[in-house]
Design a protein around this motif. Structure first.
Motif, PDB file in Angstrom:
ATOM      1  N   ASP A 100       0.854  -1.197   0.000  1.00 13.58           N
ATOM      2  CA  ASP A 100       0.000   0.000   0.000  1.00 13.58           C
ATOM      3  C   ASP A 100       0.881   1.235   0.000  1.00 13.58           C
ATOM      4  OD1 ASP A 100      -1.809   2.065   0.469  1.00 13.58           O
ATOM      5  OD2 ASP A 100      -3.080   0.833   1.761  1.00 13.58           O
ATOM      6  N   SER A 101       0.731   2.064  -1.022  1.00 14.07           N
ATOM      7  CA  SER A 101       1.578   3.252  -1.142  1.00 14.07           C
ATOM      8  C   SER A 101       1.290   4.283  -0.054  1.00 14.07           C
ATOM      9  CB  SER A 101       1.378   3.901  -2.512  1.00 14.07           C
ATOM     10  OG  SER A 101       0.020   4.308  -2.665  1.00 14.07           O
ATOM     11  N   ASP A 102       0.122   4.207   0.579  1.00 14.34           N
ATOM     12  CA  ASP A 102      -0.267   5.224   1.561  1.00 14.34           C
ATOM     13  C   ASP A 102      -0.044   4.796   2.999  1.00 14.34           C
ATOM     14  OD1 ASP A 102      -1.152   6.893  -0.516  1.00 14.34           O
ATOM     15  OD2 ASP A 102      -3.070   5.828  -0.582  1.00 14.34           O
ATOM     16  N   VAL A 103       0.478   3.612   3.210  1.00  7.92           N
ATOM     17  CA  VAL A 103       0.644   3.093   4.568  1.00  7.92           C
ATOM     18  C   VAL A 103       2.119   2.820   4.832  1.00  7.92           C
ATOM     19  CG1 VAL A 103       0.081   1.216   6.161  1.00  7.92           C
ATOM     20  CG2 VAL A 103      -1.652   2.062   4.550  1.00  7.92           C
ATOM     21  N   PHE A 104       2.633   3.450   5.884  1.00  5.02           N
ATOM     22  CA  PHE A 104       4.015   3.195   6.292  1.00  5.02           C
ATOM     23  C   PHE A 104       3.994   1.944   7.181  1.00  5.02           C
ATOM     24  CE2 PHE A 104       8.045   3.470   8.327  1.00  5.02           C
ATOM     25  CZ  PHE A 104       8.849   4.253   7.510  1.00  5.02           C
TER      26      PHE A 104
END
Length: 1036
Positions: free
Chosen positions: A818-822
């Motif tokens: 997921d590009s939005d979750v670190f």
């Protein structure tokens, strides 16, 4: 061949029938043999011809055979005698004294008159040749007029009124049209008056059984029985005489298709299971898709017969691939999957217990080991999971079969075999079938014979054969590899059983592919919810009237007295009870375990729960001594008296020089990785187009003797006496088939490094089906891990649009992070990231990092596919070399390589720009930075592992340069490459507090320009943007 008694009796005026019976005893072959026509006169006793009795008969017989060879080899009187007998004269009248020595005209005329008109020996020869041609016509084209279609509506060139099974009388006029069609317009001069003549049979037929001659009437009858009933044999295109003779004997020998009572009862029991299973599913789940087998129920006994006979021949493992039609039935009645586990798949309330998406029930695979009751031997059966993409599983099955043969030392394919099932439309329409066939006899790809079973529904989804293929049969593609094709009417279970026995024997005898074409029909639509009457109304009117094959077969066996009606009904009731009990048990299942459907288990690799035994990866470096030893092998020719090309000698000297300087280039780094794994007992297999030398002439893993043809040396196999074998092979010019094959090979064992190299990176797009359906999503759908490695040459070198881009954007778009979750930064963060991803994508810029990523692929406690964008110009770039220090114990793969120049060393706070990049553009950026004198102003950071994205390392680098612009630089066009994948992830690492600017080529449809000047202009433009510190000022 004729015996003494036969020769004597042939000289008497016997009837044709009596003559035929007398020709049964063999004799040594006689060249150019011809046969007398039967006499047309009343019988005469032997006493009337005393010279035919006693010892003189031996002499007569010898003279007769001499005359048969050449009439000039005997005295003129014997020539006339034999000619007269052939013309119908009695033996007593046939003899005439020789003409007087004076040679008077009166004497010669008397001989001519007494001898009658010269008999037509040429006609005799022509008639025999005609019979041979007729036999050959049946062998070549008999399948065209066989009764193969259960519905009697086939559009193939079948006869409108095929002969019935078991007929006794032949009326030549009735078959004149048929024979004319088969023989190309004539019956070779044969007439109805020839029907009762006896003809000697050629050695190219077995219809005679124990008889060496038959009447023409009987010859035609036996040919009709052999070639024009429920089996059509297509084999005369095979260019091996022994193989053709083998097939002729199997199908022409009279009475060959006979079964014992026990065999018939077993066949009936299997037909009951096949049919009642589908009927049970239809009763319980009438509105569910299941892609049932109705119309081809004989498939189940066909497969079981193949497996039984193969097991008797010593086969211990069978790997199968098939489409969805009939899959549940095969799982239940061939693989013997527990029925309750199949039935619970229909429960919509069942909860998934495994990670991933799972798959529909008719795509799942299975692995099972059980006792074969016929052979009394254990046999392992594996049905491969596969997608809806028909035929895509074919090369995967072949690769797994090859791997199992390799690991158990089965060099001849005697212990492990493959069976592939096909649909008729897909077998003819899908190009992967052709690609897979062409792997069948290649040394590094052969599985020593595959049995192909075509479920020939005579229809695609809604498309009939006239619109689906240009060939008469869907199986014609198999002719390219000389595979015999056995067409069989699937409504005749006994014929199906016999053909499958022959197919299994063929594979065991010749280790070549063979095709069984089950000509059947599809009782329902494409699935149970589909209405076929929309598009095939006439066909389905016929199908609705068609009596089921089980009903027809059971009635036949009851009529024969093989079983009673009561026994049959009891067998049906018993299986129905088994299904009902399994159905009751299936209701207790609450959780769906896809891992129970695993087709390729790896015993001992995971824990009993299927989890990795650890979540850490050891360092991937090796000792200095090992590096030196492997480097020495890479630089040598370890075979005596082996002459290599002069240019290759220079390459080997160059390698030796690098080893002495403790550095390695790309090819040597790969050599170090492969060699060290081999030394540790890990099998390495590398294949692809021109992989042995390497597309760019950098690898040279196979050396060729300059003076001796076909003499080769593979130095990698000389590293250690107890090393694992190294396989490197040039593949056929195929991507789809070969990548599927290597995927299957990697599936068999986790303890092997299996690599496929594309000739150029963009060539992988013809294998996109394997990448999308198997490699990317295989674990999510089927809980099946795979460690295959894809080597894809990539880089903008000004060589045009076709050989530049490996399309990294496609691989990155299919990554599941997921590009939005670190991600949470737990212990062993990097390894856990790898475990959670669906595949690993890297673009290494140093030989050392390439070395480490290959070794890491094996040292990880689990397996994931690895996609490597390999370089082209970097293969010989003077700066793209690594020191041995970067490969020693304690070193490992670097997911990100920080800047190690002045920008990082002095004061990171004063750095004005951070350029993130990947791959070979790094070397162009550092050269430009140096030329501009901006080493302290700009930091260049390489992201080597693109997926899973190194969030932690990128965050650390961004924080290290708090005031710098963040720029992503790539040589690919903006709508391609890595930008759309990398940008949102870098923003996530900075919590979207800093923008990420772009330096690269503008969006374009093609991957690269074909003009060298334009290429250089575009490159300079993107470099200018990357180092123009004001380029993004004022932009938001």
């Amino acid at each position: 061949m004729l015996s003494l008694r036969t020769a004597v009796s042939r000289l008497r005026p016997l009837t044709a029938a009596r003559t035929a019976r007398s020709l049964s005893r063999p004799r040594a072959a006689t060249k150019g043999l011809r046969t007398f026509q039967p006499g047309r006169h009343p019988s005469a006793s032997a006493s009337a011809e005393p010279f035919l009795n006693g010892t003189s008969s031996n002499y007569v017989e010898e003279m007769y055979y001499t005359w048969l060879e050449n009439p000039r080899n005997v005295h003129k009187s014997w020539d006339i005698f034999f000619r007269n007998v052939n013309a119908g004269a009695l033996p007593g009248a046939a003899y005439q004294s020789p003409p007087p020595l004076t040679g008077t005209s009166e004497g010669l005329a008397r001989v001519q008159a007494l001898g009658g008109a010269p008999p037509n020996v040429e006609k005799l020869v022509e008639d025999h040749l005609a019979v041979q041609s007729l036999i050959r016509a049946y062998q070549v084209r008999g399948h065209h007029i066989a009764k193969l279609d259960p519905l009697d509506i086939s559009c193939v060139d079948f006869d409108d009124a095929p002969c019935t099974v078991g007929f006794q009388n032949v009326d030549l006029s009735r078959y004149k049209d048929r024979l004319s069609r088969m023989t190309g317009g004539g019956v070779y001069g044969l007439a109805e008056s020839d029907l009762d003549k006896v003809f000697r049979l050629p050695t190219t037929t077995f219809i005679g059984g124990n008889d060496s001659a038959l009447t023409l009437r009987e010859i035609i009858r036996r040919l009709e029985v052999a070639y024009c009933q429920h089996v059509g044999v297509e084999f005369m295109f095979i260019n091996d005489v022994e193989q053709c003779q083998w097939i002729r004997q199997k199908f022409e020998t009279p009475g060959v298709m006979q079964f014992s009572v026990e065999e018939k009862r077993t066949l009936l029991a299997r037909m009951i299971r096949s049919t009642r299973f589908e009927e049970f599913l239809q009763r319980k789940w009438s509105s569910e898709k299941r892609f049932g087998l109705e119309g081809c129920e004989s498939l189940i006994p066909a497969l079981k017969t193949l497996i039984d006979r193969s097991s008797q021949s010593g086969v211990e493992s069978v790997i199968m691939g098939m489409p969805h039609r009939g899959r549940l039935n095969v799982l239940a009645n061939v693989i013997r999957k527990d029925l309750d586990q199949i039935f619970c798949q229909f429960d919509s309330k069942l909860e998934a217990a495994d990670e991933g998406s799972g798959d529909v029930k008719y795509h799942l695979g299975m692995y099972h080991k059980r006792m074969n009751r016929v052979s009394d031997r254990y046999i392992t059966m594996s049905l491969m999971a596969n997608p809806s993409h028909l035929e895509a599983v074919d090369p995967v099955v072949q690769g797994k079969t090859k791997a199992e043969q390799f690991y158990c030392g089965d060099t001849g394919g005697k212990r492990v075999m493959s069976i592939l099932l096909h649909g008729d439309a897909a077998f003819a329409g899908q190009g992967i079938v052709y690609e897979t066939f062409h792997l069948s006899d290649l040394p590094s790809y052969t599985t020593h014979g595959t049995v192909h079973v075509v479920v020939n529904n005579q229809i695609g989804f809604t498309t009939d054969p006239r619109m689906a293929r240009s060939s008469p049969y869907p199986t014609d593609v198999a002719r390219v590899v000389n595979a015999p094709i056995f067409h069989v009417n699937a409504d005749d279970p006994e014929a199906v059983m016999y053909v499958c026995n022959v197919a299994a024997e063929w594979r065991n005898t010749f280790h070549k592919d063979v095709v069984v074409d089950l000509v059947c029909y599809r009782r329902n639509g494409h699935n149970e919810m589909d209405e076929p009457m929309f598009t095939q109304p006439l066909m389905y009117k016929r199908i609705k009237k068609q009596k089921g094959v089980l009903q027809k077969f059971s009635e036949k066996l009851i009529a024969e007295g093989v079983v009673t009606t009561q026994e049959y009904e009891e067998e049906v009731a018993m299986y129905d009870k088994i299904c009902e009990e399994a159905y009751s048990r299936s209701k207790d299942e609450k959780i769906l375990h896809i891992k129970h459907w695993l087709d390729s288990p790896w015993p001992g690799f995971f824990t009993l729960e299927g989890q990795p035994k650890s979540m850490s990866c050891p360092p991937t470096g090796i000792s200095e001594e090992e590096l030196g030893h492997i480097g020495g092998i890479a630089a040598s020719v370890p075979v005596e008296d082996f002459t290599v090309h002069g240019g290759l000698s220079r390459i080997l000297r160059g390698r030796a020089n690098m080893v002495s300087q403790r550095v390695c280039d790309w090819a040597l780094g790969e050599y170090m990785a492969f060699g060290s794994l081999l030394k540790e007992g890990i099998h390495v297999r590398l294949s692809g187009q021109d992989a042995e030398r390497g597309t760019f002439s950098h690898r040279h893993h196979v050396l060729h003797d300059l003076n001796v043809d076909k003499r080769i040396c593979i130095p990698m196999n000389y590293i250690s006496p107890d090393q694992a074998p190294y396989t490197v092979c040039n593949s056929s010019l195929s991507e789809y088939g070969v990548l599927g094959f290597e995927l299957g090979f990697a599936m068999a064992s986790p303890n092997a490094l299996v690599l496929w190299e594309a000739q150029f990176g963009d060539f992988h797009n013809t294998a996109q089906c394997i990448i999308d359906q198997f490699i990317c999503s295989g674990q999510a759908k089927w809980v099946r891990q795979n460690g295959i490695v894809l080597l894809l040459p990539h880089g903008m070198e000004g060589m045009g649009p076709e050989h530049s881009s490996a399309r990294p954007e496609r691989f990155l778009q299919m990554c599941n992070d997921d590009s939005d979750v670190f991600p949470k930064q737990l212990e062993d963060f990097a390894v856990r990231q790898l475990y959670d991803c669906n595949w690993i994508v890297v673009n290494c810029s140093t030989p050392a990092n390439y070395f480490h990523v290959l070794r890491r692929q094996i040292l990880l406690p689990f397996r994931k596919p690895l996609v490597v964008f390999t370089p082209k110009s970097l293969l010989r770039h003077p700066e793209a070399k690594s020191s041995f220090d970067d490969m020693l114990p304690g070193t490992h793969f670097k997911r990100l390589i920080p800047d190690d120049g002045p920008a990082a060393g002095h004061s990171p706070v004063q750095v004005k720009r951070v350029i993130f990049c990947t791959g070979k553009i790094y070397y162009e950026l550092t050269r430009e930075r140096k030329n501009r004198g901006m080493d302290e102003d700009v930091a260049v950071i390489r992201i080597e592992q693109l997926s899973p994205f190194p969030f932690d390392l990128v965050k650390a680098e961004a924080e290290r340069y708090p005031t710098a612009d963040l720029v992503w630089c790539q040589e690919e066009h903006k709508n391609q490459g890595y930008y759309d994948y990398v940008k949102p992830r870098i923003c996530t690492t900075t919590n979207k507090s800093r923008p990420v600017w772009y330096a690269g080529r503008e969006p374009a449809a093609a991957p690269a320009t074909g003009n060298k000047h334009t290429h250089l202009t575009e490159l300079q433009r993107l470099l200018d943007t990357a180092f123009d510190l004001e380029a993004f000022s004022g932009k938001v």
